[in-house]
Design an enzyme around this catalytic site. Structure first.
Site, PDB file in Angstrom:
ATOM      1  N   CYS A 198     -13.303 -30.539  16.290  1.00 58.31           N
ATOM      2  CA  CYS A 198     -12.853 -31.193  17.519  1.00 58.31           C
ATOM      3  C   CYS A 198     -12.650 -30.123  18.582  1.00 58.31           C
ATOM      4  O   CYS A 198     -11.635 -29.410  18.569  1.00 58.31           O
ATOM      5  CB  CYS A 198     -11.564 -31.973  17.285  1.00 58.31           C
ATOM      6  SG  CYS A 198     -10.920 -32.743  18.785  1.00 58.31           S
ATOM      7  N   GLY A 199     -13.609 -30.015  19.493  1.00 57.33           N
ATOM      8  CA  GLY A 199     -13.527 -29.000  20.536  1.00 57.33           C
ATOM      9  C   GLY A 199     -12.412 -29.264  21.525  1.00 57.33           C
ATOM     10  O   GLY A 199     -11.661 -28.350  21.899  1.00 57.33           O
ATOM     11  N   HIS A 200     -12.269 -30.529  21.974  1.00 60.76           N
ATOM     12  CA  HIS A 200     -11.226 -30.799  22.951  1.00 60.76           C
ATOM     13  C   HIS A 200      -9.845 -30.583  22.326  1.00 60.76           C
ATOM     14  O   HIS A 200      -8.917 -30.107  22.978  1.00 60.76           O
ATOM     15  CB  HIS A 200     -11.375 -32.222  23.523  1.00 60.76           C
ATOM     16  CG  HIS A 200     -10.600 -33.265  22.800  1.00 60.76           C
ATOM     17  ND1 HIS A 200     -11.104 -33.952  21.707  1.00 60.76           N
ATOM     18  CD2 HIS A 200      -9.342 -33.746  22.987  1.00 60.76           C
ATOM     19  CE1 HIS A 200     -10.189 -34.807  21.264  1.00 60.76           C
ATOM     20  NE2 HIS A 200      -9.109 -34.705  22.031  1.00 60.76           N
TER      21      HIS A 200
ATOM     22  N   ASP B 220     -15.249 -40.776  23.438  1.00 59.34           N
ATOM     23  CA  ASP B 220     -14.636 -39.537  23.914  1.00 59.34           C
ATOM     24  C   ASP B 220     -14.560 -39.574  25.433  1.00 59.34           C
ATOM     25  O   ASP B 220     -15.569 -39.697  26.112  1.00 59.34           O
ATOM     26  CB  ASP B 220     -15.455 -38.335  23.450  1.00 59.34           C
ATOM     27  CG  ASP B 220     -14.688 -37.029  23.530  1.00 59.34           C
ATOM     28  OD1 ASP B 220     -13.854 -36.887  24.439  1.00 59.34           O
ATOM     29  OD2 ASP B 220     -14.918 -36.153  22.681  1.00 59.34           O
TER      30      ASP B 220
ATOM     31  N   GLY C 233     -16.153 -31.520  23.193  1.00 53.96           N
ATOM     32  CA  GLY C 233     -16.278 -30.070  23.012  1.00 53.96           C
ATOM     33  C   GLY C 233     -17.311 -29.676  21.978  1.00 53.96           C
ATOM     34  O   GLY C 233     -18.242 -28.911  22.253  1.00 53.96           O
TER      35      GLY C 233
END
Length: 339
Positions: free
Chosen positions: A102-104, A264, A269
């Site tokens: 999970c980038g964010h 999203d 991300g």
């Protein structure tokens, strides 16, 4: 009375609810590594989007379901790292279960770690926050100026292209999907191939298309990861469209559909990492060039490819609140519901 404390952030509009398993009342997350802890949270015989009931999953349900959460909620449980090389670990969760990347969320965690003093940071300059996630070790470099956080750069695990132009049948017609791994498997589909644009008005149809693509690719061999079932399968479907290039490189808008139709709100991300390696293979993104990646909500990330599949994605994360959630033993709704 059950009590759970959280700190909430948003990264480019996408929520991220943080709960530390070291907090009072939180159940443990057994395992020697973050990947093992994630497998424990999913439970024997479960999957990322169909976990078994357990103490930690019950807390996930409590925090994501109404009336304390909502179907678009996302979050993470802070857990011990794999070793002393990272500041902490995290188990990512959403409305249907657990995810490996999970980038964010990584960007939000970097800001949280600095804001809370968990990781010391200067008033001016950059500080790396190293985080162990189920797919490996990632870094959130927090940018500071004048005593405040001005942005966060997420460096992902190496990304790679898995397959190109995989035919996918949908109710809107035949499409081609490009598959790339970036901590999780993402399928990229041109929205225009399905007669769609990436807009708020088209969102219900985009979500349906994303669900159909994900289901159609469920058994495709290119979605299998040698690390095993935890890292395998299509996590998200990125429906994207081209926008005019900037002086620094390509410009695209996307909506990423994951879990069972979750959207999203950020440009995604880890999904941006997947787009970067695909654009590079197409010759669309060269050394020193950036992808300006826009979400359906109009927020943006900037991504770049460093070589060897290593990507960096920059965005902003802001705290939205601190919460103490309780469950009254006399409340018939208990942990809540989802609509």
């Amino acid at each position: 009375m059950i009590t759970v404390r959280t700190v909430d952030y948003h990264t480019a509009g996408e929520p991220f609810r943080i709960a530390d398993t070291a907090g009072a009342g939180m159940p443990p997350a057994p395992g020697d590594t973050v990947a093992e802890r994630c497998a424990t949270a999913i439970g024997p015989g479960g999957s990322g989007t169909a976990p078994r009931r357990g103490a930690l999953d019950d807390v996930r349900r409590l925090l994501v379901q109404e009336p304390r959460g909502h179907a678009g909620m996302y979050g993470g449980f802070v857990v011990p790292p794999d070793d002393d090389g990272a500041h902490f670990g995290v188990l990512f969760w959403h409305k249907d279960g657990w995810s490996t990347a999970c980038g964010h969320g990584t960007m939000a965690l970097g800001a949280w770690a600095v804001d809370t003093g968990r990781v010391a940071a200067p008033d001016d300059g950059d500080v790396p926050v190293r985080i162990d996630v189920p797919s490996g070790r990632v870094t959130a470099t927090v940018h500071r100026a004048g005593g405040r956080t001005t942005g966060v750069t997420f460096r992902n695990v190496p990304a790679r292209v898995s397959a190109r132009k995989v035919p996918v049948a949908t109710s809107l017609g035949l499409a081609e999907a490009d598959l790339a791994y970036a901590g999780a498997c993402y399928a990229s589909v041109r929205a225009g191939d399905l007669g769609l644009d990436v807009s708020r008005a088209a969102l219900p149809v985009l979500v349906r298309a994303g669900q159909e693509v994900r289901a159609a690719l469920a058994a495709h061999p290119a979605t299998w990861h040698p690390g095993g079932p935890l890292l395998s399968g299509v996590y998200g479907v990125i429906l994207h469209e081209e926008l005019p290039d900037t002086p620094f490189g390509p410009h695209q808008r996307n909506v990423t559909v994951f879990a069972d139709g979750q959207v999203d709100r950020s440009p995604c991300g880890s999904g941006t990492s997947a787009r970067l390696v695909l654009l590079a293979e197409d010759g669309r993104l060269g050394p020193g060039e950036d992808l300006l990646h826009e979400s359906v909500a109009g927020t943006v990330f900037t991504g770049r490819l460093l070589g060897g599949g290593v990507t960096e994605v920059t965005g902003s994360a802001h705290r939205t609140g601190e919460h103490t959630f309780v469950v009254d033993p006399h409340d018939a709704l208990g942990a809540g519901f989802l609509l």
